[in-house]
Scaffold this motif. Sequence first.
Motif, PDB file in Angstrom:
ATOM      1  N   ARG A  60      48.186  20.275  39.688  1.00 42.10           N
ATOM      2  CA  ARG A  60      49.199  20.352  38.631  1.00 42.10           C
ATOM      3  C   ARG A  60      50.600  20.535  39.217  1.00 42.10           C
ATOM      4  O   ARG A  60      51.556  19.903  38.785  1.00 42.10           O
ATOM      5  CB  ARG A  60      48.882  21.521  37.689  1.00 42.10           C
ATOM      6  N   THR A  61      50.699  21.392  40.241  1.00 42.96           N
ATOM      7  CA  THR A  61      51.989  21.664  40.877  1.00 42.96           C
ATOM      8  C   THR A  61      52.561  20.402  41.516  1.00 42.96           C
ATOM      9  O   THR A  61      53.757  20.119  41.410  1.00 42.96           O
ATOM     10  CB  THR A  61      51.840  22.771  41.948  1.00 42.96           C
ATOM     11  N   GLU A  62      51.699  19.628  42.179  1.00 43.59           N
ATOM     12  CA  GLU A  62      52.150  18.383  42.827  1.00 43.59           C
ATOM     13  C   GLU A  62      52.645  17.376  41.794  1.00 43.59           C
ATOM     14  O   GLU A  62      53.665  16.710  41.989  1.00 43.59           O
ATOM     15  CB  GLU A  62      51.010  17.781  43.659  1.00 43.59           C
ATOM     16  N   VAL A 115      38.077  28.648  44.236  1.00 40.28           N
ATOM     17  CA  VAL A 115      38.304  27.319  44.816  1.00 40.28           C
ATOM     18  C   VAL A 115      38.746  26.343  43.723  1.00 40.28           C
ATOM     19  O   VAL A 115      39.740  25.619  43.880  1.00 40.28           O
ATOM     20  CB  VAL A 115      37.022  26.796  45.512  1.00 40.28           C
ATOM     21  N   ASP A 116      38.001  26.327  42.601  1.00 37.74           N
ATOM     22  CA  ASP A 116      38.322  25.409  41.500  1.00 37.74           C
ATOM     23  C   ASP A 116      39.703  25.692  40.915  1.00 37.74           C
ATOM     24  O   ASP A 116      40.477  24.776  40.638  1.00 37.74           O
ATOM     25  CB  ASP A 116      37.268  25.511  40.385  1.00 37.74           C
ATOM     26  N   LEU A 117      39.992  26.980  40.752  1.00 34.14           N
ATOM     27  CA  LEU A 117      41.290  27.366  40.203  1.00 34.14           C
ATOM     28  C   LEU A 117      42.422  26.870  41.098  1.00 34.14           C
ATOM     29  O   LEU A 117      43.383  26.259  40.620  1.00 34.14           O
ATOM     30  CB  LEU A 117      41.372  28.894  40.061  1.00 34.14           C
ATOM     31  N   PHE A 118      42.293  27.121  42.403  1.00 37.41           N
ATOM     32  CA  PHE A 118      43.340  26.745  43.342  1.00 37.41           C
ATOM     33  C   PHE A 118      43.543  25.228  43.363  1.00 37.41           C
ATOM     34  O   PHE A 118      44.672  24.741  43.375  1.00 37.41           O
ATOM     35  CB  PHE A 118      42.989  27.263  44.739  1.00 37.41           C
ATOM     36  N   PHE A 157      53.154  40.887  32.837  1.00 40.72           N
ATOM     37  CA  PHE A 157      53.955  39.684  33.041  1.00 40.72           C
ATOM     38  C   PHE A 157      53.074  38.552  33.546  1.00 40.72           C
ATOM     39  O   PHE A 157      52.149  38.775  34.319  1.00 40.72           O
ATOM     40  CB  PHE A 157      55.063  39.944  34.073  1.00 40.72           C
ATOM     41  N   LEU A 158      53.365  37.335  33.098  1.00 38.28           N
ATOM     42  CA  LEU A 158      52.685  36.154  33.624  1.00 38.28           C
ATOM     43  C   LEU A 158      53.518  35.685  34.814  1.00 38.28           C
ATOM     44  O   LEU A 158      54.557  35.060  34.650  1.00 38.28           O
ATOM     45  CB  LEU A 158      52.585  35.049  32.564  1.00 38.28           C
ATOM     46  N   GLY A 159      53.075  36.032  35.997  1.00 40.87           N
ATOM     47  CA  GLY A 159      53.832  35.752  37.221  1.00 40.87           C
ATOM     48  C   GLY A 159      54.215  34.292  37.352  1.00 40.87           C
ATOM     49  O   GLY A 159      53.386  33.405  37.180  1.00 40.87           O
ATOM     50  N   LYS A 167      35.679  34.275  30.910  1.00 35.04           N
ATOM     51  CA  LYS A 167      35.607  34.562  29.469  1.00 35.04           C
ATOM     52  C   LYS A 167      36.579  33.699  28.665  1.00 35.04           C
ATOM     53  O   LYS A 167      36.671  33.832  27.447  1.00 35.04           O
ATOM     54  CB  LYS A 167      35.929  36.044  29.218  1.00 35.04           C
ATOM     55  N   GLU A 168      37.316  32.821  29.391  1.00 37.29           N
ATOM     56  CA  GLU A 168      38.301  31.927  28.781  1.00 37.29           C
ATOM     57  C   GLU A 168      39.403  32.682  28.031  1.00 37.29           C
ATOM     58  O   GLU A 168      39.950  32.207  27.037  1.00 37.29           O
ATOM     59  CB  GLU A 168      37.617  30.901  27.857  1.00 37.29           C
ATOM     60  N   LEU A 169      39.699  33.891  28.506  1.00 33.76           N
ATOM     61  CA  LEU A 169      40.815  34.655  27.939  1.00 33.76           C
ATOM     62  C   LEU A 169      42.136  34.189  28.547  1.00 33.76           C
ATOM     63  O   LEU A 169      43.201  34.403  27.979  1.00 33.76           O
ATOM     64  CB  LEU A 169      40.621  36.155  28.185  1.00 33.76           C
ATOM     65  N   ILE A 170      42.064  33.586  29.741  1.00 32.48           N
ATOM     66  CA  ILE A 170      43.221  32.932  30.353  1.00 32.48           C
ATOM     67  C   ILE A 170      42.752  31.595  30.925  1.00 32.48           C
ATOM     68  O   ILE A 170      41.546  31.371  31.098  1.00 32.48           O
ATOM     69  CB  ILE A 170      43.862  33.789  31.481  1.00 32.48           C
ATOM     70  N   SER A 171      43.714  30.706  31.185  1.00 32.77           N
ATOM     71  CA  SER A 171      43.368  29.395  31.749  1.00 32.77           C
ATOM     72  C   SER A 171      44.131  29.172  33.049  1.00 32.77           C
ATOM     73  O   SER A 171      45.043  29.929  33.384  1.00 32.77           O
ATOM     74  CB  SER A 171      43.717  28.285  30.750  1.00 32.77           C
ATOM     75  N   ALA A 172      43.775  28.112  33.740  1.00 33.41           N
ATOM     76  CA  ALA A 172      44.430  27.784  35.009  1.00 33.41           C
ATOM     77  C   ALA A 172      45.925  27.525  34.825  1.00 33.41           C
ATOM     78  O   ALA A 172      46.712  27.707  35.756  1.00 33.41           O
ATOM     79  CB  ALA A 172      43.762  26.560  35.638  1.00 33.41           C
ATOM     80  N   ASN A 173      46.324  27.118  33.621  1.00 31.09           N
ATOM     81  CA  ASN A 173      47.740  26.827  33.355  1.00 31.09           C
ATOM     82  C   ASN A 173      48.626  28.058  33.472  1.00 31.09           C
ATOM     83  O   ASN A 173      49.842  27.948  33.570  1.00 31.09           O
ATOM     84  CB  ASN A 173      47.911  26.228  31.953  1.00 31.09           C
ATOM     85  N   GLU A 174      48.022  29.236  33.430  1.00 27.34           N
ATOM     86  CA  GLU A 174      48.814  30.456  33.486  1.00 27.34           C
ATOM     87  C   GLU A 174      49.034  30.957  34.917  1.00 27.34           C
ATOM     88  O   GLU A 174      49.644  31.996  35.120  1.00 27.34           O
ATOM     89  CB  GLU A 174      48.157  31.531  32.623  1.00 27.34           C
TER      90      GLU A 174
END
Length: 199
Positions: free
Chosen positions: A42-44, A33-36, A168-170, A6-13
Amino acid sequence: KELLDKELISANEFDYSSAERVYQSDTEDKRGVDLFEQVKKRTEEEKKGLESRLERFMAIAEKGEGNPENGEKLFQTCLLCHSVGDKGYDYAPALDGSALRENEALLTAILDPDAALESSYAIYRVTKNDGSNIEGYLVKKDERGTTIGFMGGTKQFVQASEIRFEGFLGGRSFMPKGLIDSYSDEQVSDLLAFIKTLK
């Protein structure tokens, strides 16, 4: 996954571990899979960027040539969330005793606040019924609603009846990343010199 759809959150969170948990809950689900994959990439990239920035700032810190008086002026920004003695706010850990910290630990905490995050200082998000989000420091939560704090001490109360969900945003610190990235070498040196006076 539904919130992502629903695009209420994004992968950046998502941090690495939370994205991994979503993926492992159903390794066949393309959304997980896509999220991970997105978060892993991004983490790398962030890790590589942090290493080069840390190297630059460590070289400045090791010289120890800063002016504490000039650094104190720059430090006023830190007091919008942190406290020292009776100054500042308690939206972030107190910085008394920072003089005792090693340069690398101190710089890592400044450059990558998420890495040194204490859970109670994670970003707290309230999503309202109209789909809008309010993010900040969790000041208070009760049956009436939730109070969120922001840099500089301002607060906002959201009535419980207006809240769709909250939490909380972990893995994400209330402290923004890159606060000293735009500083000159001299400014970084001055700021560190002042922090080293905080016994």
